[in-house]
Design a protein around this motif. Sequence first.
Motif, PDB file in Angstrom:
ATOM      1  N   LYS A 247       0.843  -1.202   0.000  1.00 21.64           N
ATOM      2  CA  LYS A 247       0.000   0.000   0.000  1.00 21.64           C
ATOM      3  C   LYS A 247       0.873   1.245   0.000  1.00 21.64           C
ATOM      4  CE  LYS A 247      -3.741  -2.240   2.611  1.00 21.64           C
ATOM      5  NZ  LYS A 247      -4.586  -2.180   3.841  1.00 21.64           N
ATOM      6  N   LYS A 248       0.278   2.357  -0.464  1.00 20.53           N
ATOM      7  CA  LYS A 248       0.974   3.635  -0.421  1.00 20.53           C
ATOM      8  C   LYS A 248       1.250   3.988   1.032  1.00 20.53           C
ATOM      9  CE  LYS A 248      -1.104   5.336  -4.712  1.00 20.53           C
ATOM     10  NZ  LYS A 248      -1.955   6.378  -5.338  1.00 20.53           N
ATOM     11  N   ALA A 249       2.526   4.228   1.334  1.00 23.31           N
ATOM     12  CA  ALA A 249       2.939   4.375   2.725  1.00 23.31           C
ATOM     13  C   ALA A 249       2.808   5.808   3.219  1.00 23.31           C
ATOM     14  CB  ALA A 249       4.383   3.911   2.881  1.00 23.31           C
ATOM     15  N   THR A 250       2.675   5.931   4.526  1.00 27.30           N
ATOM     16  CA  THR A 250       2.718   7.216   5.216  1.00 27.30           C
ATOM     17  C   THR A 250       3.706   7.086   6.365  1.00 27.30           C
ATOM     18  OG1 THR A 250       0.440   7.819   4.650  1.00 27.30           O
ATOM     19  CG2 THR A 250       1.417   8.881   6.581  1.00 27.30           C
ATOM     20  N   GLY A 251       4.661   8.008   6.402  1.00 29.88           N
ATOM     21  CA  GLY A 251       5.686   7.943   7.442  1.00 29.88           C
ATOM     22  C   GLY A 251       6.866   8.814   7.073  1.00 29.88           C
ATOM     23  N   THR A 252       8.036   8.514   7.674  1.00 27.32           N
ATOM     24  CA  THR A 252       9.237   9.314   7.449  1.00 27.32           C
ATOM     25  C   THR A 252      10.338   8.441   6.861  1.00 27.32           C
ATOM     26  OG1 THR A 252       8.694  10.772   9.290  1.00 27.32           O
ATOM     27  CG2 THR A 252      10.973  10.789   8.523  1.00 27.32           C
ATOM     28  N   MET A 253      10.929   8.934   5.760  1.00 27.73           N
ATOM     29  CA  MET A 253      12.062   8.263   5.142  1.00 27.73           C
ATOM     30  C   MET A 253      13.315   9.103   5.359  1.00 27.73           C
ATOM     31  SD  MET A 253      10.610   6.780   1.537  1.00 27.73           S
ATOM     32  CE  MET A 253      11.732   5.381   1.603  1.00 27.73           C
ATOM     33  N   THR A 254      14.459   8.443   5.299  1.00 32.46           N
ATOM     34  CA  THR A 254      15.742   9.132   5.422  1.00 32.46           C
ATOM     35  C   THR A 254      16.350   9.301   4.038  1.00 32.46           C
ATOM     36  OG1 THR A 254      16.141   8.200   7.611  1.00 32.46           O
ATOM     37  CG2 THR A 254      18.044   9.063   6.432  1.00 32.46           C
ATOM     38  N   LEU A 255      16.643  10.568   3.687  1.00 33.21           N
ATOM     39  CA  LEU A 255      17.365  10.844   2.449  1.00 33.21           C
ATOM     40  C   LEU A 255      18.843  10.888   2.788  1.00 33.21           C
ATOM     41  CD1 LEU A 255      17.290  11.618  -0.586  1.00 33.21           C
ATOM     42  CD2 LEU A 255      17.264  14.013   0.156  1.00 33.21           C
ATOM     43  N   GLN A 256      19.628   9.965   2.201  1.00 36.94           N
ATOM     44  CA  GLN A 256      21.061   9.914   2.469  1.00 36.94           C
ATOM     45  C   GLN A 256      21.853  10.469   1.295  1.00 36.94           C
ATOM     46  OE1 GLN A 256      21.883   5.759   3.526  1.00 36.94           O
ATOM     47  NE2 GLN A 256      22.036   6.410   5.650  1.00 36.94           N
ATOM     48  N   ALA A 268      18.570  14.534   4.873  1.00 33.66           N
ATOM     49  CA  ALA A 268      17.288  15.114   5.300  1.00 33.66           C
ATOM     50  C   ALA A 268      16.340  13.997   5.674  1.00 33.66           C
ATOM     51  CB  ALA A 268      16.684  15.970   4.197  1.00 33.66           C
ATOM     52  N   LYS A 269      15.272  14.348   6.387  1.00 34.35           N
ATOM     53  CA  LYS A 269      14.161  13.455   6.660  1.00 34.35           C
ATOM     54  C   LYS A 269      13.009  13.853   5.729  1.00 34.35           C
ATOM     55  CE  LYS A 269      15.992  11.164  10.128  1.00 34.35           C
ATOM     56  NZ  LYS A 269      16.263   9.706  10.055  1.00 34.35           N
ATOM     57  N   VAL A 270      12.383  12.867   5.103  1.00 39.85           N
ATOM     58  CA  VAL A 270      11.320  13.123   4.133  1.00 39.85           C
ATOM     59  C   VAL A 270      10.006  12.594   4.694  1.00 39.85           C
ATOM     60  CG1 VAL A 270      10.562  12.854   1.747  1.00 39.85           C
ATOM     61  CG2 VAL A 270      13.011  12.828   2.292  1.00 39.85           C
ATOM     62  N   LYS A 271       9.041  13.479   4.886  1.00 39.57           N
ATOM     63  CA  LYS A 271       7.714  13.070   5.333  1.00 39.57           C
ATOM     64  C   LYS A 271       6.910  12.623   4.121  1.00 39.57           C
ATOM     65  CE  LYS A 271       7.464  15.953   9.479  1.00 39.57           C
ATOM     66  NZ  LYS A 271       6.705  17.002  10.218  1.00 39.57           N
ATOM     67  N   LEU A 291      17.198   6.785  -0.742  1.00 33.51           N
ATOM     68  CA  LEU A 291      16.202   6.809   0.326  1.00 33.51           C
ATOM     69  C   LEU A 291      16.298   5.539   1.156  1.00 33.51           C
ATOM     70  CD1 LEU A 291      13.110   8.095  -1.676  1.00 33.51           C
ATOM     71  CD2 LEU A 291      14.245   9.339   0.168  1.00 33.51           C
ATOM     72  N   LEU A 292      16.061   5.669   2.463  1.00 33.83           N
ATOM     73  CA  LEU A 292      16.032   4.516   3.354  1.00 33.83           C
ATOM     74  C   LEU A 292      14.812   4.597   4.255  1.00 33.83           C
ATOM     75  CD1 LEU A 292      19.691   4.058   4.663  1.00 33.83           C
ATOM     76  CD2 LEU A 292      18.516   2.717   2.933  1.00 33.83           C
ATOM     77  N   ALA A 293      14.180   3.444   4.468  1.00 32.20           N
ATOM     78  CA  ALA A 293      13.099   3.316   5.452  1.00 32.20           C
ATOM     79  C   ALA A 293      13.127   1.879   5.941  1.00 32.20           C
ATOM     80  CB  ALA A 293      11.747   3.658   4.845  1.00 32.20           C
TER      81      ALA A 293
END
Length: 696
Positions: A247-256, A268-271, A291-293
């Motif tokens: 499913k399309k996610a909702t949360g915070t990813m880490t941009l490295q 950065a942190k990506v909402k 991106l990492l999650a």
Amino acid sequence: MRHGSRLSFTPVTRLAASILAAVLVLAGLTVALPTAAEAATTSHTLTAPTSVHLGTSATMKATWITKGKRATGSVLLQKRSGGTWKTVAKVKLVKGNGSVAIKPAASATYRLHSATYNSASKTVKVVRNWLSFGPSAGASIKVGTSVNLTLKVYKDAKPVTRIVALQRLSGKKWVTVQKLKVSSTGTTVAVKPTSTTKYRLVRYSLTSAIRTVTVDRDWASLSFSSRSLATSTSTTTATATWYSAGKKATGTMTLQQRIGSGAWTTAAKVKVTGGIGTVTVKPLVSRTYRLLAGSVSSSSVKVSVKTVIPASFTIKGSGFGHGVGMSQYGAYGMALDGYSATKILQHYYSGDTVGLDGLSSKTSIAVQIDNARTSLPVQIVGGAWRVGTTPGLSTLAGSASATIKFAVAKDGKSVTATYGSKSVTSPSLALQWGGTTYFPSLTTGIYATWDATANRYHYGQLRISVLNKKLNIVNDVRLQTEYLYGLGEVPSSWSMEALKAQAIAARSYAETTHRTGCGCDILDSTSDQNYVGWKKVTGTDGARWVAAVDATVDAATGQGKVVKTNAGKVEHTYYYSSSGGSTLNSEDVWVAAIPAMRSVDDPWSLDPRVGNSLSTWSVSLSQASAAKMLGLKDVVAISLSHYTGGGLKSMTGTSSMGLTATVIGKADAMRSKLNAYATGTVYGPWVRSATPVPPK
């Protein structure tokens, strides 16, 4: 036999076999007439597909084993026609293997034939009508995307236009997804499963092969509004797409981000909401992003920047070590200039003197030599040995070279020694060998080892216990001589006065070092002193080093020479490899001001005669690392300040916007801090310059 398709030929008459042998001899192939025993070890095997599509070829494979060996020769491929077998091809076999292609127009039964044996028959069915369904290897997609499947219907081996049902497997049942009109030129259909799904085509009694569409339900992708920026002040918007559990996610990813092949750092942190999130970044220099999650990561994307901000800084310096007390290369240089060991030590330890320590020649020191293993086979080379729970008490023993295995016992607190079928377990065990003060004997040259190239111990004994569930191995040796014999601090080829200065400094350090919690007095690593055991004595010029140590022991009393303070106490003699031209004050390197540890000139460390390979060195500090270390968005210049003696005191960075930031600390802390960010090794605190390197 295990394989039903591998059946031996049925022997025919001996006369027929004789005729076949004669024919093969004329053909240049010699085959001996099989006896009954040989026949039992001889076989032909025919392997063939169970079916082929009309108009296509298939490969049949043949094997030939005779007398248990792979044979070379020819056999006949035959096809049943009515009640007889007709030859359709000759199959050549090399080292027991051969193959032949067939293109049957109708279903047929085949076998391999020779004058002596017939293989088991194989029936190949010819399929005239079928459904073609691709891709043949299946497909892999990300959830939320689709894939095209290819469809074609064949009647009498020719493509035709027909209606077929596309089905998917739901649980254990096949469910029709849709009915499709497939043209004679072929048709494609897009499917968009949300989880891994099996598909097939069905038309009346015809069923296609099953194709699996594998769905990645957890994935992320990264894109940028621009991947080519004009200057370091330019920005670009990163767009993150994220699916989790289908499913399309909702949360915070880490941009490295990283520069070149450097380490990944957080940019950065990506909402992310409903599967999409954006963030604006300023790369400054060309960088790669991802991106990492959790365990999900995107492919990396490079953003190029044409910029005047330096890509990195070249840091240059000299010397190796903390800089307090005696410089070993400096001592060597002073000896080359004619200084005695006493003068060398008095130069580096301001106000100190050299005198006897008052300790007996029998004074021992416990050196921890290993605490990283749960088991270890120790070899005794050259003669008698014994293992006991107390010195001199033999529980296990031998009179010649042997291997004794030591291991942590099941209780995790005791150690077990095993030799052959015998073993002993105790909280502590002692391993002794002949020719030592612990086990006197006439035989000399005996030593203990577990890696003869690195670990050889000729003096003292090994005491083995358990520390933190690992074997704690301690070498008990005499302090005045045996311990010092095993120090690999400097080359044994150096001038004798430099070697004596090293021996005196090392003895002083050992007598003032008191380790706790290890069952030892001192460590064998450069955390204390580099103890390498008998390897030092038997190495190049080892006898010179032994002679230098012996020269620092009073022959009459057995006491050793040490460095002493004005108060008559043994000095804790810090020393290191080389300086950058001057030693440093102890309070500028660590915290406390030690009277003897004053900054003094040390040009000998940089003297070409001593061969110091680290009289100069350089490392690279990337733009990203410099910015992170200094707490600036970017760095265009770095200036340095120094303590007395040249130790690094501070680094001040200037950004492209004119902002400045300073990192300041003790010299050794500054060395460590710079080491944490630089590419390469900052060997000492004598950092001379930081030169910007333009971007490529």
